[in-house]
Design a protein around this motif. Sequence first.
Motif, PDB file in Angstrom:
ATOM      1  N   GLY A  18      25.227 -21.632 -28.342  1.00 14.30           N
ATOM      2  CA  GLY A  18      26.057 -22.450 -27.465  1.00 14.30           C
ATOM      3  C   GLY A  18      26.143 -21.836 -26.093  1.00 14.30           C
ATOM      4  N   ALA A  19      26.274 -22.682 -25.086  1.00 11.97           N
ATOM      5  CA  ALA A  19      26.360 -22.205 -23.704  1.00 11.97           C
ATOM      6  C   ALA A  19      27.335 -23.077 -22.932  1.00 11.97           C
ATOM      7  CB  ALA A  19      24.991 -22.223 -23.041  1.00 11.97           C
ATOM      8  N   THR A  20      28.310 -22.451 -22.293  1.00 13.69           N
ATOM      9  CA  THR A  20      29.317 -23.157 -21.499  1.00 13.69           C
ATOM     10  C   THR A  20      29.288 -22.619 -20.083  1.00 13.69           C
ATOM     11  OG1 THR A  20      30.735 -23.367 -23.459  1.00 13.69           O
ATOM     12  CG2 THR A  20      31.758 -23.739 -21.305  1.00 13.69           C
ATOM     13  N   PRO A  21      29.109 -23.471 -19.060  1.00 15.40           N
ATOM     14  CA  PRO A  21      29.135 -22.972 -17.674  1.00 15.40           C
ATOM     15  C   PRO A  21      30.453 -22.279 -17.370  1.00 15.40           C
ATOM     16  CG  PRO A  21      28.291 -25.220 -17.766  1.00 15.40           C
ATOM     17  CD  PRO A  21      28.847 -24.923 -19.132  1.00 15.40           C
ATOM     18  N   LEU A  22      30.353 -21.178 -16.627  1.00 22.39           N
ATOM     19  CA  LEU A  22      31.524 -20.369 -16.300  1.00 22.39           C
ATOM     20  C   LEU A  22      31.379 -19.919 -14.853  1.00 22.39           C
ATOM     21  CD1 LEU A  22      34.049 -19.077 -17.754  1.00 22.39           C
ATOM     22  CD2 LEU A  22      32.642 -17.038 -18.055  1.00 22.39           C
TER      23      LEU A  22
END
Length: 288
Positions: A18-22
């Motif tokens: 999973g990858a979430t912009p931060l």
Amino acid sequence: MDPRAPRLSGLLGQDVTGATPLGGAYRLRLADGTDVVAKRHDHESGVLAEAAGLRWLTGMAASTGDPGFRCPQVVAHDGEWLVIEAVPTGPATTDAAETFGRGLAGLHRAGAGAFGTPPPGGPVDAWIGLAPMRNETGTSWAEWYVAHRVQPYLRTAVDRGALHDHGPIDTVCERLADLAGPTAPPARLHGDLWSGNVLWGADGQAWLIDPAAHGGHRETDLAMLHLFGCPHLDRIVAAYDEADPLADGWRARIPLHQLFPLLVHTVLFGGGYGAQAVAAATAALSGL
């Protein structure tokens, strides 16, 4: 580059699930359930500089009984990606702020070999945010600050048409020795210590991220904290001053030390930052 690409999974030794912009980075969930933060740099020197800076600051913290702050551990890096541990965040408390103030004083006391010294293993050609920052060394803070922290960004801002009426900044460069205050030894700086780079951890501690670490004047880190505000800043400063008293007149020199980050912002973003840089130079000259 997609943060789930095989290159990053290979670097970490497991799949990214999973990858979430931060902001300018990504919070990644790994196959084993671990969360990390991955940040991509366009230049390998950016990866090396940030990794070396985190280790330099962490090394100081680990050598003291009460470091007062923490830095994320460097998990992995290559020529493009820097991966660090994720920091669970919590509220900014007065206790954490006071502990951080004492820890920041300890960080600065840890020192550096010279003004402009890069962290061990860090490149001379480093970065502050998205702007290049060259870590040439010097023995006189005033001369070094003008040559390597003011004039390079002033020239670039003028060349790009982002700054026109820069007479007060030129005068600051000419009179820096008169404005610098008491002589101080090179301090170990975070180097980009605005409030966004201070995370308040769920563990009740301050965490420092995104350093542009180098040897410099301790008042520069404090001036950056004042530039955009910081929770409980008065408590941070009071605890710092109690742990390692600041030199007389340091508050009047805040605009002088803010000139560097304001010129960096002028180069990167233009807009009103050029006017703020001129205003800071004018304020710095007002005490002459």
